[in-house]
Design a protein around this motif. Structure first.
Motif, mmCIF file in Angstrom:
data_model
loop_
_atom_site.group_PDB
_atom_site.id
_atom_site.type_symbol
_atom_site.label_atom_id
_atom_site.label_comp_id
_atom_site.label_asym_id
_atom_site.label_seq_id
_atom_site.Cartn_x
_atom_site.Cartn_y
_atom_site.Cartn_z
ATOM 1 N N LYS A 96 -49.270 89.463 83.263
ATOM 2 C CA LYS A 96 -48.969 90.689 82.326
ATOM 3 C C LYS A 96 -49.413 90.311 80.821
ATOM 4 O O LYS A 96 -49.343 89.119 80.340
ATOM 5 C CB LYS A 96 -47.361 90.989 82.159
ATOM 6 N N ILE A 97 -49.737 91.307 80.151
ATOM 7 C CA ILE A 97 -50.231 91.177 78.811
ATOM 8 C C ILE A 97 -49.281 90.291 77.623
ATOM 9 O O ILE A 97 -49.572 89.448 77.080
ATOM 10 C CB ILE A 97 -50.845 92.450 78.051
ATOM 11 N N GLU A 98 -48.084 90.523 77.972
ATOM 12 C CA GLU A 98 -47.012 89.719 77.146
ATOM 13 C C GLU A 98 -47.119 88.339 77.564
ATOM 14 O O GLU A 98 -47.011 87.411 76.559
ATOM 15 C CB GLU A 98 -45.621 90.504 77.361
ATOM 16 N N ASP A 99 -47.307 88.021 78.716
ATOM 17 C CA ASP A 99 -47.520 86.582 79.252
ATOM 18 C C ASP A 99 -48.504 85.895 78.541
ATOM 19 O O ASP A 99 -48.552 84.472 78.239
ATOM 20 C CB ASP A 99 -47.260 86.455 80.726
ATOM 21 N N VAL A 100 -49.798 86.642 78.578
ATOM 22 C CA VAL A 100 -51.083 86.293 78.247
ATOM 23 C C VAL A 100 -50.998 85.894 76.647
ATOM 24 O O VAL A 100 -51.675 84.766 76.171
ATOM 25 C CB VAL A 100 -52.037 86.992 78.576
ATOM 26 N N LYS A 101 -50.415 86.911 76.068
ATOM 27 C CA LYS A 101 -50.202 86.740 74.504
ATOM 28 C C LYS A 101 -49.429 85.560 74.096
ATOM 29 O O LYS A 101 -49.855 84.685 73.177
ATOM 30 C CB LYS A 101 -49.413 88.030 73.808
ATOM 31 N N MET A 102 -48.350 85.237 75.038
ATOM 32 C CA MET A 102 -47.557 84.222 74.532
ATOM 33 C C MET A 102 -48.203 82.691 74.939
ATOM 34 O O MET A 102 -48.065 81.864 73.925
ATOM 35 C CB MET A 102 -46.295 84.160 75.472
#
Length: 118
Positions: A96-102
């Motif tokens: 998920k994009i949120e995980d990649v950003k984190m």
């Protein structure tokens, strides 16, 4: 560019040079385009089994010779880095994009601290 394409290409180049052949000479012997051979040697082009067989016949080598990397003079750091980056890319592209950003934020912080330590 995949790790295996790079390894096979480097091995073909090494054997070709060891035998004193130019790309043009090898491509003529193998009956393939020299531009194709150049792409294969750089690891940027997929090689068909048919073309691989033509190159091996032209170099007068067996498959085992082509896949023996014990004496291959590669920049192992470059090959290793490309393999690691490919693994990470494949891992991250399904998250998920949120995980990649984190992960990106955490990685930036790690690099920042490494640079501060010198």
């Amino acid at each position: 560019m995949t790790y295996l394409k790079k390894m096979v290409g480097e091995k073909i180049r090494e054997i070709r040079k060891h035998k004193g052949l130019t790309q043009e000479e090898l491509s003529e012997r193998a009956q393939i385009k020299y531009t194709y051979l150049g792409d294969v040697e750089r690891g940027v082009r997929n090689i068909s089994l048919e073309s691989l067989e033509k190159i091996m016949n032209a170099l007068e080598i067996r498959p085992g010779d082509l896949f023996d990397y014990r004496e291959l003079n590669l920049s192992s750091n470059e090959i290793e880095l490309e393999a690691i980056l490919e693994v990470h890319h494949n891992y991250l592209k399904v998250k998920k994009i949120e995980d990649v950003k984190m992960i990106h934020v955490i990685t930036k912080e790690i690099f920042k601290r490494m640079e501060e330590r010198g």
